[in-house]
Design a protein around this motif. Structure first.
Motif, PDB file in Angstrom:
ATOM      1  N   UNK A  30       1.484   2.503  -0.842  1.00 55.03           N
ATOM      2  CA  UNK A  30       0.257   3.193  -1.144  1.00 55.03           C
ATOM      3  C   UNK A  30      -0.620   2.378  -2.066  1.00 55.03           C
ATOM      4  N   UNK A  31       0.012   1.623  -3.076  1.00 55.87           N
ATOM      5  CA  UNK A  31      -0.873   0.730  -3.910  1.00 55.87           C
ATOM      6  C   UNK A  31      -1.543  -0.240  -3.210  1.00 55.87           C
ATOM      7  N   UNK A  37      -7.698  -1.452   0.990  1.00 53.50           N
ATOM      8  CA  UNK A  37      -8.807  -0.400   1.825  1.00 53.50           C
ATOM      9  C   UNK A  37      -9.792  -0.617   1.039  1.00 53.50           C
ATOM     10  N   UNK A  38      -9.942  -0.757  -0.337  1.00 52.37           N
ATOM     11  CA  UNK A  38     -11.056  -0.783  -1.258  1.00 52.37           C
ATOM     12  C   UNK A  38     -11.816  -2.291  -1.005  1.00 52.37           C
ATOM     13  N   UNK A 340      -6.028   4.041   8.942  1.00 56.29           N
ATOM     14  CA  UNK A 340      -5.334   4.460   9.854  1.00 56.29           C
ATOM     15  C   UNK A 340      -3.889   4.043   9.893  1.00 56.29           C
ATOM     16  N   UNK A 341      -3.853   2.651   9.625  1.00 60.33           N
ATOM     17  CA  UNK A 341      -2.474   2.031   9.739  1.00 60.33           C
ATOM     18  C   UNK A 341      -1.805   2.298   8.312  1.00 60.33           C
ATOM     19  N   UNK A 342      -2.473   2.552   7.320  1.00 59.47           N
ATOM     20  CA  UNK A 342      -1.708   2.816   5.949  1.00 59.47           C
ATOM     21  C   UNK A 342      -1.265   4.487   6.182  1.00 59.47           C
ATOM     22  N   UNK A 343      -2.162   5.267   6.796  1.00 60.34           N
ATOM     23  CA  UNK A 343      -1.801   6.626   6.966  1.00 60.34           C
ATOM     24  C   UNK A 343      -0.443   6.726   7.683  1.00 60.34           C
ATOM     25  N   UNK A 344      -0.442   5.908   8.904  1.00 63.91           N
ATOM     26  CA  UNK A 344       0.746   5.711   9.832  1.00 63.91           C
ATOM     27  C   UNK A 344       2.015   5.273   9.090  1.00 63.91           C
ATOM     28  N   UNK A 350       7.343   8.759   4.638  1.00 66.26           N
ATOM     29  CA  UNK A 350       7.743  10.239   4.307  1.00 66.26           C
ATOM     30  C   UNK A 350       8.788  10.620   5.627  1.00 66.26           C
ATOM     31  N   UNK A 351       8.747  10.419   6.481  1.00 60.07           N
ATOM     32  CA  UNK A 351       9.891  10.562   7.607  1.00 60.07           C
ATOM     33  C   UNK A 351      11.198   9.976   7.082  1.00 60.07           C
ATOM     34  N   UNK A 352      10.817   8.651   6.496  1.00 54.98           N
ATOM     35  CA  UNK A 352      12.231   8.091   6.084  1.00 54.98           C
ATOM     36  C   UNK A 352      12.970   8.739   4.959  1.00 54.98           C
TER      37      UNK A 352
END
Length: 549
Positions: A30-31, A37-38, A340-344, A350-352
């Protein structure tokens, strides 16, 4: 030294470590994703503005080329006019013979010269009396007529030139091609028709440096629309003679501005000093601070940015007015792939995490008793095996106790299965509270049967601990009508494993079970120790529930 807690929770620790690793990976992802992303958004925004800046530079270069081309036309015309004025070669024709007076027009006009076709001659009109043959004025007119081949060549080469003309200080004008009025007659130009637009700003008073100058946008008198004029003063031996002019349709400049499409930007031509938009004179004047900005660098605030490109061939600047909000959105769209890659990736994390949690729950369910929450028989066998082996390797004293609830079948028959379940849960809670050290463990190994494993620093403590366990159940005061004690009690058998008694697991379990049998035979509601454990038990006062061998 390994503890009972470490072995008890070994399987849970592996799940916990996996969950911690996944959590750390999620935080890093996330970081890193946010920072990436920024950074990528900022880079995309720079790229968008860089593309706009490059497109603006290309348009400015093209515009400079178009304007410089007209300037070069004038320089060439001025050189040719100087040659004609010097007398090196002249038009072998007395023009004054073909000048026709026009009293109603207070001037004169040149008629069609013999042997000249419609494309070989422009329109020459003047104010006042007709010049005399051989006069300086007649010589200047011959010079103007001598420029006709060059005027015609320029017109053919550049179809966007409305007019090429010469305005004389001696009050005559020569225009090519000859303009006509709506009725088809040749138009007569008064001196004042062109003075305000092209003559005054190029003359000695307004242009002492004798440079090429551009006019503001104005409406053509013959209906050619909006035009601008580039003018070059003509001097002969330091004496001002007149002004050479080349007109340019405004639409030509507009078409040049559109030579490359620039998204989210509006192009305009602005006077460097006045700040007035040539294409839209009624619009707001652009501040000098913006016009003074570095070439091609975005300036401004809010939803609008300006990119300014000063032109070399005219006192104008190309200005791009950019929609900054649209540029931000465009940069964000270009970043969507990374987002999108970050969200995926986050979704995978989350699934893990959910999978790890499910694995932990399944492991917990596999070693826990569903009713009491204590560890089950399967986990007891695993932990007991490890602890006995650990005790034999390290000389650690280990106590093992087997216990069950007295007359539990009668309790079930009298109070029902729900009552029996409630009693089991309360007894389990009392056992858990009595054996609360991290090195101890309580297990449900059968219906009403429980097991306890404790690590001991001193084998003499086993007896007192067993007494505490029995007392912990008594103080619950759970009514039991079918018991001689009137309340729920337990019977307990314990043995000791240690340096002086290195028993294997099955032997230790059998000794504890035999001690339990003796406790029941002795009347229940008590604990009994195996012979090996009884050797280390301190002398106790006889009493209920404290007996031991």
């Amino acid at each position: 030294m390994a503890s009972l807690a470490s072995t008890r929770f070994a399987s849970r620790d592996s799940t916990g470590r996996m969950r911690m690793l996944v959590l750390v990976a999620a935080i890093i992802l996330v970081t890193g994703g946010l920072l990436s992303g920024v950074y990528r958004f900022a880079q995309n925004l720079k790229t968008e503005y860089r593309g706009t800046s490059e497109a603006g530079a290309f348009i400015a270069a093209t515009l400079d080329h178009e304007l410089d081309l007209r300037r070069q036309y004038l320089e060439t015309l001025a050189d040719e006019a100087s040659e004609l004025l010097s007398g090196r070669y002249t038009l072998n024709l007395d023009i004054t013979r073909y000048l026709q007076p026009g009293p109603e027009k207070q001037g004169y006009q040149l008629a069609r010269l013999p042997g000249f076709g419609p494309a070989d001659q422009g329109l020459l009109t003047g104010s006042g009396a007709i010049p005399q043959t051989g006069s300086p004025e007649a010589h200047e007119m011959s010079m103007a007529m001598g420029l006709t081949p060059m005027f015609r060549a320029l017109k053919r080469r550049d179809v966007h030139l409305p007019w090429v003309y010469y305005r004389s200080e001696n009050d005559f004008v020569y225009v090519y091609p000859p303009p006509e009025t709506p009725d088809g007659e040749a138009r007569f130009y008064h001196v004042q028709d062109l003075a305000a637009r092209t003559y005054a700003h190029a003359g000695p008073a307004a242009n002492p440096t004798r440079t090429t100058v551009w006019s503001a946008v104005y409406d053509d008198a013959v209906g050619k629309g909006k035009i601008v004029t580039v003018s070059k003063p003509l001097y002969d031996h330091g004496r001002f003679m007149g002004v050479l002019n080349v007109d340019l349709a405004l639409q030509t400049l507009v078409n040049t501005l559109k030579v490359r499409h620039i998204r989210h930007a509006t192009e305009s031509l602005v006077g460097k000093e006045s700040g007035i938009n040539l294409l839209q004179p009624d619009s707001a004047v652009l501040p000098a601070s913006i016009l003074a900005a570095p070439r091609g660098q975005p300036v401004g605030s809010g939803d609008t940015r300006y990119l300014v490109y000063p032109l070399k061939s005219a006192n104008w600047s190309l200005v791009l007015e950019v929609d900054h909000r649209a540029m931000l959105w465009q940069a964000f769209r270009a970043t969507l792939l990374l987002v999108g890659a970050i969200i995926a990736s986050l979704a995978c994390v989350v699934l893990l995490l959910l999978l790890v949690r499910a694995m932990r729950d399944m492991q917990e369910m596999s070693i826990r008793d569903g009713l009491t929450g204590l560890f089950n028989r399967r986990h007891f066998d695993e932990i007991a095996q490890r602890e006995v082996a650990h005790s034999q390797r390290n000389g650690q004293w280990l106590g093992m106790a087997i216990l069950d609830i007295d007359h539990f079948k009668k309790y079930n028959d009298f109070y029902g299965h729900q009552g029996g379940d409630d009693a089991l849960q309360q007894v389990a809670g009392a056992l858990r509270n009595a054996v609360r050290r991290a090195t101890d463990g309580v297990f449900r190994v059968g219906g009403e049967e429980f097991a306890v494993l404790v690590q001991l620093n001193d084998p003499q403590h086993l007896a007192s601990l067993m007494a505490q366990i029995c007392e912990a159940v008594r103080v619950l005061v759970i009514p039991h009508e079918k018991s001689s004690w009137g309340k729920v009690t337990i019977s307990l058998g314990a043995t000791l494993i240690g340096p002086d008694n290195p028993l294997p697991l099955d032997t230790a379990y059998r000794e504890a079970d035999e001690a339990l049998y003796e406790a029941k035979t002795a009347g229940r509601n008590r604990y009994m120790l195996s012979p090996a454990a009884a050797r280390y038990a301190p002398a106790l006062e006889p009493g209920e529930g404290t007996q031991h061998e």
